[in-house]
Design a protein around this motif. Structure first.
Motif, PDB file in Angstrom:
ATOM      1  N   PRO A   1       7.480 -16.600  -9.624  1.00 41.16           N
ATOM      2  CA  PRO A   1       8.051 -15.551  -9.120  1.00 41.16           C
ATOM      3  C   PRO A   1       7.453 -14.663  -8.126  1.00 41.16           C
ATOM      4  CG  PRO A   1       7.082 -15.203 -11.291  1.00 41.16           C
ATOM      5  CD  PRO A   1       7.159 -16.604 -10.964  1.00 41.16           C
ATOM      6  N   HIS A   2       7.869 -14.156  -7.368  1.00 37.70           N
ATOM      7  CA  HIS A   2       7.441 -13.227  -6.042  1.00 37.70           C
ATOM      8  C   HIS A   2       7.500 -11.745  -6.507  1.00 37.70           C
ATOM      9  CE1 HIS A   2       6.880 -16.404  -2.679  1.00 37.70           C
ATOM     10  NE2 HIS A   2       7.256 -17.272  -3.872  1.00 37.70           N
ATOM     11  N   VAL A   3       6.122 -11.128  -6.776  1.00 39.30           N
ATOM     12  CA  VAL A   3       6.394 -10.045  -7.293  1.00 39.30           C
ATOM     13  C   VAL A   3       5.271  -8.872  -6.318  1.00 39.30           C
ATOM     14  CG1 VAL A   3       5.537  -8.438  -9.248  1.00 39.30           C
ATOM     15  CG2 VAL A   3       6.198 -10.662  -9.617  1.00 39.30           C
ATOM     16  N   THR A   4       6.081  -7.985  -5.853  1.00 37.01           N
ATOM     17  CA  THR A   4       5.493  -6.897  -5.054  1.00 37.01           C
ATOM     18  C   THR A   4       4.844  -5.498  -5.827  1.00 37.01           C
ATOM     19  OG1 THR A   4       6.804  -7.237  -3.266  1.00 37.01           O
ATOM     20  CG2 THR A   4       5.867  -5.185  -3.203  1.00 37.01           C
ATOM     21  N   VAL A   5       3.572  -5.370  -5.894  1.00 37.50           N
ATOM     22  CA  VAL A   5       3.017  -4.281  -6.692  1.00 37.50           C
ATOM     23  C   VAL A   5       2.394  -3.212  -5.810  1.00 37.50           C
ATOM     24  CG1 VAL A   5       2.291  -5.924  -8.552  1.00 37.50           C
ATOM     25  CG2 VAL A   5       0.619  -5.375  -6.691  1.00 37.50           C
TER      26      VAL A   5
ATOM     27  N   ALA B   1       0.874  -1.302  -0.112  1.00 35.18           N
ATOM     28  CA  ALA B   1       0.012   0.046  -0.039  1.00 35.18           C
ATOM     29  C   ALA B   1       0.695   1.274   0.072  1.00 35.18           C
ATOM     30  CB  ALA B   1      -0.853   0.069   1.113  1.00 35.18           C
ATOM     31  N   THR B   2       2.072   1.211   0.402  1.00 39.49           N
ATOM     32  CA  THR B   2       2.782   2.297   0.299  1.00 39.49           C
ATOM     33  C   THR B   2       3.434   2.620  -0.913  1.00 39.49           C
ATOM     34  OG1 THR B   2       4.882   0.940   0.835  1.00 39.49           O
ATOM     35  CG2 THR B   2       3.613   1.537   2.906  1.00 39.49           C
ATOM     36  N   LYS B   3       3.115   1.732  -1.885  1.00 38.20           N
ATOM     37  CA  LYS B   3       3.913   1.989  -3.259  1.00 38.20           C
ATOM     38  C   LYS B   3       2.994   2.536  -4.167  1.00 38.20           C
ATOM     39  CE  LYS B   3       7.916   0.154  -2.151  1.00 38.20           C
ATOM     40  NZ  LYS B   3       9.087   1.022  -1.899  1.00 38.20           N
ATOM     41  N   PRO B   4       3.244   3.415  -4.920  1.00 33.10           N
ATOM     42  CA  PRO B   4       2.145   4.137  -6.036  1.00 33.10           C
ATOM     43  C   PRO B   4       1.872   3.107  -6.875  1.00 33.10           C
ATOM     44  CG  PRO B   4       4.379   4.673  -6.583  1.00 33.10           C
ATOM     45  CD  PRO B   4       4.708   3.850  -5.230  1.00 33.10           C
ATOM     46  N   SER B   5       0.632   3.546  -7.719  1.00 32.58           N
ATOM     47  CA  SER B   5       0.161   2.833  -8.688  1.00 32.58           C
ATOM     48  C   SER B   5       0.919   2.690  -9.645  1.00 32.58           C
ATOM     49  CB  SER B   5      -1.115   3.471  -9.217  1.00 32.58           C
ATOM     50  OG  SER B   5      -1.747   2.713 -10.353  1.00 32.58           O
ATOM     51  N   GLY B   6       0.988   1.308 -10.428  1.00 34.71           N
ATOM     52  CA  GLY B   6       2.054   1.153 -11.473  1.00 34.71           C
ATOM     53  C   GLY B   6       3.545   0.596 -11.139  1.00 34.71           C
ATOM     54  N   TYR B   7       3.738   0.528  -9.618  1.00 32.01           N
ATOM     55  CA  TYR B   7       5.103   0.073  -9.044  1.00 32.01           C
ATOM     56  C   TYR B   7       4.984  -1.544  -8.987  1.00 32.01           C
ATOM     57  CZ  TYR B   7       8.804  -1.119  -5.758  1.00 32.01           C
ATOM     58  OH  TYR B   7       9.534  -2.125  -5.118  1.00 32.01           O
ATOM     59  N   ARG B   8       5.896  -2.035  -9.814  1.00 27.57           N
ATOM     60  CA  ARG B   8       5.875  -3.539  -9.871  1.00 27.57           C
ATOM     61  C   ARG B   8       7.598  -3.737  -9.601  1.00 27.57           C
ATOM     62  NH1 ARG B   8       3.484  -7.772 -12.290  1.00 27.57           N
ATOM     63  NH2 ARG B   8       5.238  -9.437 -13.221  1.00 27.57           N
ATOM     64  N   GLU B   9       7.772  -4.942  -8.679  1.00 25.22           N
ATOM     65  CA  GLU B   9       9.215  -5.347  -8.368  1.00 25.22           C
ATOM     66  C   GLU B   9       9.144  -6.924  -8.220  1.00 25.22           C
ATOM     67  OE1 GLU B   9      13.085  -4.716  -5.139  1.00 25.22           O
ATOM     68  OE2 GLU B   9      11.183  -3.952  -5.026  1.00 25.22           O
ATOM     69  N   VAL B  10      10.178  -7.501  -8.708  1.00 22.47           N
ATOM     70  CA  VAL B  10      10.261  -9.097  -8.784  1.00 22.47           C
ATOM     71  C   VAL B  10      11.097  -9.271  -7.687  1.00 22.47           C
ATOM     72  CG1 VAL B  10      10.885 -11.446  -9.602  1.00 22.47           C
ATOM     73  CG2 VAL B  10       9.895  -9.479 -11.126  1.00 22.47           C
ATOM     74  N   THR B  11      10.588  -9.473  -6.436  1.00 23.91           N
ATOM     75  CA  THR B  11      11.385  -9.676  -5.122  1.00 23.91           C
ATOM     76  C   THR B  11      12.081 -11.184  -5.047  1.00 23.91           C
ATOM     77  OG1 THR B  11       9.361 -10.422  -3.936  1.00 23.91           O
ATOM     78  CG2 THR B  11      10.089  -8.087  -3.907  1.00 23.91           C
ATOM     79  N   GLN B  12      11.595 -12.007  -6.075  1.00 27.67           N
ATOM     80  CA  GLN B  12      12.210 -13.449  -5.829  1.00 27.67           C
ATOM     81  C   GLN B  12      11.965 -13.941  -7.177  1.00 27.67           C
ATOM     82  OE1 GLN B  12      11.528 -16.351  -2.289  1.00 27.67           O
ATOM     83  NE2 GLN B  12      11.021 -17.849  -4.090  1.00 27.67           N
ATOM     84  N   SER B  13      12.914 -14.580  -7.798  1.00 27.78           N
ATOM     85  CA  SER B  13      12.764 -15.137  -9.174  1.00 27.78           C
ATOM     86  C   SER B  13      12.248 -16.440  -9.187  1.00 27.78           C
ATOM     87  CB  SER B  13      14.354 -15.193 -10.017  1.00 27.78           C
ATOM     88  OG  SER B  13      15.141 -15.890  -9.123  1.00 27.78           O
ATOM     89  N   ALA B  14      11.597 -17.019 -10.363  1.00 31.43           N
ATOM     90  CA  ALA B  14      10.899 -18.299 -10.383  1.00 31.43           C
ATOM     91  C   ALA B  14      12.086 -19.469 -10.216  1.00 31.43           C
ATOM     92  CB  ALA B  14      10.175 -18.424 -11.675  1.00 31.43           C
TER      93      ALA B  14
END
Length: 487
Positions: free
Chosen positions: A447-451, A400-413
Motif C-alpha cells: 500500500p502507498h501511504v502519505t503521512v 510536509a504540509t500535513k500535520p503530525s499524526g496525519y495518515r492516508e492510504v493513497t493506493q491500496s495493496a
C-alpha cells in the motif's frame, strides 16, 4: 414484171406485219404504264409500287417510311444486363423529303411518243429502283444519349456491413457505370448509316465499368458471430469513460482479410490530446497515476477476450504489471507505447468484421466471420492461479504540509500472482481437451501511504522503507522513459 410485183407485195406484207407487231408491242408498253399508274417493276427501297396510282403509291411509301423510322433499337450498356429500347427516329434517323413516287410515275408519260416508247422499252428490261436518301441528325442523337446516360450512369458502391437489431447484415453493392457520350455517338452514327434497314438493331454503348471491391455476396459469408465479450466501466471517471469510447469507436467496423494481422496500438492511434484522449487513471511504475489515454487497456482486454472466444490466432499479448479489476487473472491484455500491443491474425478463410460498442457503462466487442467450427463443439476458459505473492511493508510518502499524526492510504495493496489461462474444449458436452492459452505474472505492490511531517516511524520500519525506496529509485529512471500502461 410479175416477179417484181410479187416481191414488192412480200415486202409490203412484211412491213405490215412488222408494223402490226410494233403497234402491238407499243400498245402493250403503253398498257404497262397503266395510263395514270406507275410503270410495272418500279420500287423504292424494294417496296413495289408498279401498277399503282400515284396516290396509292405515295401512301404505301409513307407507310414504309413510318415503319422504317419506328424500327426497334436495343441499346446495351456493358455486360451488366442494362439495356434500353427506342426507335431509329428518336436516335436522329431522317429521310430526305424527295418526291420519289412522282419520279417513278413520270416514266413513259412525258415527251414524244417515241421518247415514251424508248423509256418504256428501257424500263421493261429491268426493274426501276429508287433508294431513299437518309441522314442522321447527330445533335438529336447526342441529346438522346446524354439523356439516357443520366439514367444508366451509376456510381460504384461497395457493400458494407452494419448492425441491424443485433445482427450483422450486408448491404447491397452496385457496379459503377459511365457512358462515354462522344464515343457512343460515333459508334451509333456508323451503325445507323449502314444498317438502318435491319428490322431490329442492337447497339452497344461505349461505357466504362467499375466493379465494387466488396460485394454483398462476399460479405454475406462473414455474418456468423464467432465470439463476443463485455466488461463494465460504469464506475470510471468521465474522462476515463471518454477514452474507452474513443478507442472503441476507432476499432468499430474494422474488416480483416484472411491472413491479415490487427494491431490495437495502430488502430486506436497514439494516445494524445490531439487524437481525442484525456487524462485518466493508469498504471505507471507500480503506481496509479493520471495519464493521457488512461483506460484504453480495458478496451484491449475486452477485445482480447472476444478474440480468444472467436478462436482467432493471438500474435502478441502482454499482462499488466499488476492485476486489473474488470477481468480475472490471465484474461487481460495491456498496451503501452510501441512495446506492448495486442495483435491477432485472421486465421480463417473469410473476412472478419469487428463490431464495438461502448455505451451505458458497458464495453462490448463482437467478432463476425464465417463459422466453420463443428456445431457440437463448445469452448470455455479457466483462469488458474499458480502462485500468490503477498505485498510487504508500505510505501510511505511524507507530506510536509500535513500535520503530525496525519495518515492516508493513497493506493491500496495489490497481491501479485503467477497465473495461467486454459481453454477447455467440449464435444457433445463431454470434456475432450485442455489447452494452455497464456501464462501471466503480476507484481505484488504494498500500500502507498502519505503521512504528515512529524509522523514517527519505527526504526525497523524505516529500514524497510529506505530499502524499498532505494530499489524503487534504481528502476525509476528506466520506468519513467516507458509509455504508461492503462488500467
Amino acid at each position: 414484171m410479175k416477179k417484181r410485183e410479187k416481191k414488192l407485195c412480200i415486202i409490203l406484207s412484211g412491213m405490215v406485219v412488222a408494223a402490226i407487231i410494233v403497234a402491238v408491242l407499243f400498245i402493250v408498253m403503253l398498257k404497262k404504264t397503266g395510263g395514270n399508274t406507275i410503270i410495272q417493276g418500279a420500287n423504292i427501297n424494294g417496296v413495289d409500287i408498279g401498277g399503282l396510282t400515284k396516290v396509292k403509291a405515295q401512301k404505301k411509301i409513307d407507310k414504309y417510311i413510318e415503319e422504317l423510322k419506328n424500327r426497334q433499337v436495343i441499346i446495351k450498356y456493358g455486360n451488366a444486363g442494362k439495356e434500353s429500347k427506342t426507335t431509329i427516329d428518336k436516335l436522329g434517323f431522317e429521310v430526305e423529303d424527295k418526291d420519289y413516287v412522282d419520279k417513278a410515275y413520270q416514266i413513259g408519260k412525258k415527251g414524244s411518243i417515241f421518247k415514251k416508247f424508248k423509256e418504256i422499252v428501257s424500263c421493261s428490261k429491268k426493274d426501276v429502283t429508287y433508294k431513299l436518301k437518309t441522314n442522321l441528325n447527330e445533335d438529336k442523337l447526342r441529346k438522346f444519349i446524354k439523356l439516357k446516360s443520366k439514367i444508366h450512369n451509376k456510381k460504384m458502391k461497395n457493400s458494407r456491413l452494419k448492425m441491424v437489431k443485433g445482427k450483422l447484415k450486408a448491404t447491397k453493392d452496385c457496379t459503377g457505370l459511365k457512358v462515354n457520350v462522344d464515343a457512343t455517338v460515333d459508334r451509333f452514327s456508323e451503325k445507323l448509316n449502314s444498317d438502318f434497314n435491319d428490322k431490329k438493331l442492337v447497339l452497344d454503348a461505349v461505357v466504362s465499368i467499375k466493379k465494387p471491391k466488396y460485394t454483398r455476396k462476399m460479405y454475406s459469408k462473414c455474418t456468423d458471430l464467432l465470439g463476443e465479450y463485455s466488461t463494465d466501466y460504469s464506475s470510471s471517471t468521465a474522462d476515463r469513460c471518454s477514452n474507452v469510447q474513443t478507442a472503441a469507436e476507432r476499432i468499430n467496423g474494422t474488416i480483416l482479410k484472411p491472413g491479415q494481422t490487427f494491431s490495437t496500438v495502430k488502430v486506436i492511434k497514439e494516445r494524445t490530446v490531439e487524437n481525442g484522449y484525456k487524462a485518466a487513471p493508469e498504471y505507471a511504475g507500480g503506481k496509479v497515476v493520471s495519464g493521457v489515454g488512461g483506460g484504453v487497456c480495458q478496451v484491449s482486454t475486452t477485445l482480447y477476450n472476444a478474440v480468444i472466444n472467436a478462436e482467432l490466432e493471438v500474435v502478441e499479448r502482454s499482462p499488466h504489471s499488476m492485476v486489473v479489476h474488470y477481468v480475472n487473472v490471465s484474461r487481460d491484455a495491456a498496451i503501452s507505447g510501441n512495446y506492448k500491443d495486442l495483435k491477432f491474425k485472421n486465421n480463417t478463410k473469410s473476412l472478419i468484421y469487428i463490431a464495438a460498442s461502448a455505451k451505458g457503462g458497458v464495453l462490448s466487442f463482437k467478432i463476425f466471420g464465417e463459422d466453420t467450427r463443428e456445431k457440437d463443439r463448445k469452448i470455455t476458459f479457466e483462469s488458474e492461479i499458480v502462485e500468490e505473492k503477498q505485498p510487504e511493508g508500505e510505501v510511505i510518502t511524507v507530506d510536509a504540509t500535513k500535520p503530525s499524526g496525519y495518515r492516508e492510504v493513497t493506493q491500496s495493496a495489490h497481491t501479485g500472482y503467477n497465473a495461467k489461462l486454459w481453454k477447455i474444449i467440449y464435444i457433445k458436452g463431454v470434456k475432450k481437451k485442455r489447452v494452455l492459452v497464456n501464462t501471466s505474472s503480476y507484481n505484488a505492490e504494498p500500500p502507498h501511504v502519505t503521512v504528515g511531517k512529524q509522523q514517527e516511524v519505527k526504526k525497523e520500519e524505516n529500514t524497510k522503507i529506505d530499502k524499498k525506496q532505494s530499489e524503487q529509485k534504481k528502476t525509476e529512471t528506466k520506468k519513467n522513459t516507458e509509455k504508461k500502461e492503462e488500467d
